[in-house]
Enzyme design. Structure first.
Site, PDB file in Angstrom:
ATOM      1  CG  ASP A  12      -2.009  -0.994   1.192  1.00  0.00           C
ATOM      2  OD1 ASP A  12      -2.316  -1.476   0.089  1.00  0.00           O
ATOM      3  OD2 ASP A  12      -2.572  -1.310   2.260  1.00  0.00           O
ATOM      4  CB  SER A  36      -3.373  17.202 -10.564  1.00  0.00           C
ATOM      5  OG  SER A  36      -2.164  16.881  -9.915  1.00  0.00           O
ATOM      6  N   GLY A  48      -3.196  -5.367   1.410  1.00  0.00           N
ATOM      7  CA  GLY A  48      -3.925  -6.415   0.702  1.00  0.00           C
ATOM      8  C   GLY A  48      -4.952  -7.018   1.641  1.00  0.00           C
ATOM      9  CD  GLN A 174     -11.877  -7.302  -7.533  1.00  0.00           C
ATOM     10  OE1 GLN A 174     -11.956  -6.182  -7.993  1.00  0.00           O
ATOM     11  NE2 GLN A 174     -10.912  -8.138  -7.885  1.00  0.00           N
ATOM     12  CG  ASN A 196     -19.310  -0.771   2.631  1.00  0.00           C
ATOM     13  OD1 ASN A 196     -20.203  -0.820   1.776  1.00  0.00           O
ATOM     14  ND2 ASN A 196     -18.083  -0.343   2.348  1.00  0.00           N
ATOM     15  N   GLY A 226     -19.776   1.823   9.473  1.00  0.00           N
ATOM     16  CA  GLY A 226     -18.854   2.838   9.941  1.00  0.00           C
ATOM     17  C   GLY A 226     -19.124   3.231  11.380  1.00  0.00           C
ATOM     18  CG  ASP A 258      -9.236  -5.695   4.785  1.00  0.00           C
ATOM     19  OD1 ASP A 258     -10.238  -6.042   4.137  1.00  0.00           O
ATOM     20  OD2 ASP A 258      -8.277  -5.077   4.282  1.00  0.00           O
TER      21      ASP A 258
END
Length: 327
Positions: A12, A36, A48, A174, A196, A226, A258
């Protein structure tokens, strides 16, 4: 209980944007989007989804099997030894000789909104992993199938159904690109479905299933909300509502979901019910959101159980403490 965790392993790159992404977006010009963001910080961390969940389970005293595809840098840069020291079994990880371990770049603004880009790299070879062979070597009690190479996710799900391995569906990131047929295939028959609240709505929208229809196709549905806590929908009981841990000093939301999943599965593995499992998940998630990075926290038993006691009471603390194997 043998928990196997399938999904991504990544490096990450965490960046912080001082401001709000929304201030730079013009709603009627999004088709010409070209923005930007100047970031003030860069933190390179191990991550991950599968690695994060496995690390958290190891921290809670379990020895999960990591089911993932990585590059040779996973060993060379010390990621494997890091996870093994945390109690994760990495012996069956697939190592690609030609592709780099996946890379995730996450930029977070002052509202904790995030922009994420992901390079899959070696993750694309996850479809080569044979879960049935892993199960034959050491029977799997629960297989979590998290965000991964799409073909790999499908293969793992189909194998779990064919072999009879109870599986937890966790498609999360995904879902944004997947169509309804793929999503339906990934969750149908799952013993547990994690999402979630936004992802839960996305599952319903893309599959065309109602909330009740989704529920009818899985065992227990767990929806995180959350700061508003967690809702657990057992297949054969009333909904269980668990509040989030109060007084959290949020620093970085990356990996919080996670860690919750790891806590919930750790509760399942030790025989805790839905309420206690969700409380355990919320407690470890609170510790993760208070640190930068997804695997940079440590769990100290007295402080951890004390936090559960303050949030959920003496009974919850005693039951969870008895179930865990923390130093």
């Amino acid at each position: 209980m043998h928990l196997a965790i399938a999904g991504s392993v990544a490096t990450d790159h965490l960046q912080v944007f001082t401001g709000k992404f929304s201030d730079s977006l013009v709603p009627d010009q999004l088709d010409k989007l070209a923005v930007s963001f100047l970031v003030e910080d860069l933190d390179i961390r191990r991550g991950g989804c599968a690695a994060n969940i496995s690390f958290a389970l190891g921290s809670l005293g379990h020895r999960p099997t990591l089911v993932a595809s990585v590059g040779t840098d996973f060993v060379e840069q010390g990621y494997q030894s890091w996870l093994e020291q945390a109690g994760v079994d990495c012996s069956l990880v697939h190592v690609s000789p030609r592709l780099h371990t996946a890379l995730c770049t996450i930029t977070t603004d002052d509202d904790h909104a995030q922009i994420v880009t992901f390079y899959p790299g070696a993750m694309s070879e996850a479809r080569r992993i044979d879960v049935a062979a892993i199960h034959a070597e050491r029977p799997i009690d629960v297989l979590l199938i998290g965000p991964d190479d799409p073909a790999g996710m499908q293969r793992h799900t189909q194998t779990a159904r064919e072999v009879g391995i109870p599986f937890a569906a966790d498609p999360s990131q995904q879902l944004a690109w997947a169509d309804g047929d793929l999503i339906a295939d990934l969750i149908d028959g799952a013993a547990y479905l994690f999402s979630n609240d936004y992802e839960a709505a996305l599952i319903e929208k893309k599959t065309g299933w109602s909330e009740q229809e989704v529920q009818s196709r899985v065992g227990t549905r767990v929806v995180t909300r959350g700061k508003d806590g967690v809702s657990v929908y057992p297949g054969d009981g009333d909904v269980v509502e668990v509040a989030a841990i109060p007084g959290v000093d949020a620093v970085d939301p990356t990996g919080v979901g996670d860690s919750f999943r790891a806590g919930y599965l750790a509760g399942v593995a030790t025989g805790l019910g839905p309420e206690r499992s969700a409380q355990l998940g919320c407690a470890i998630a609170a510790g993760v959101v208070e640190t930068t990075g997804t695997q940079e926290y440590t769990l100290e038993r007295d402080a951890f159980i004390g936090r559960i006691r303050s949030a959920y009471g003496d009974a919850a603390a005693s039951e969870i403490d008895a179930a865990l194997d923390l130093p």
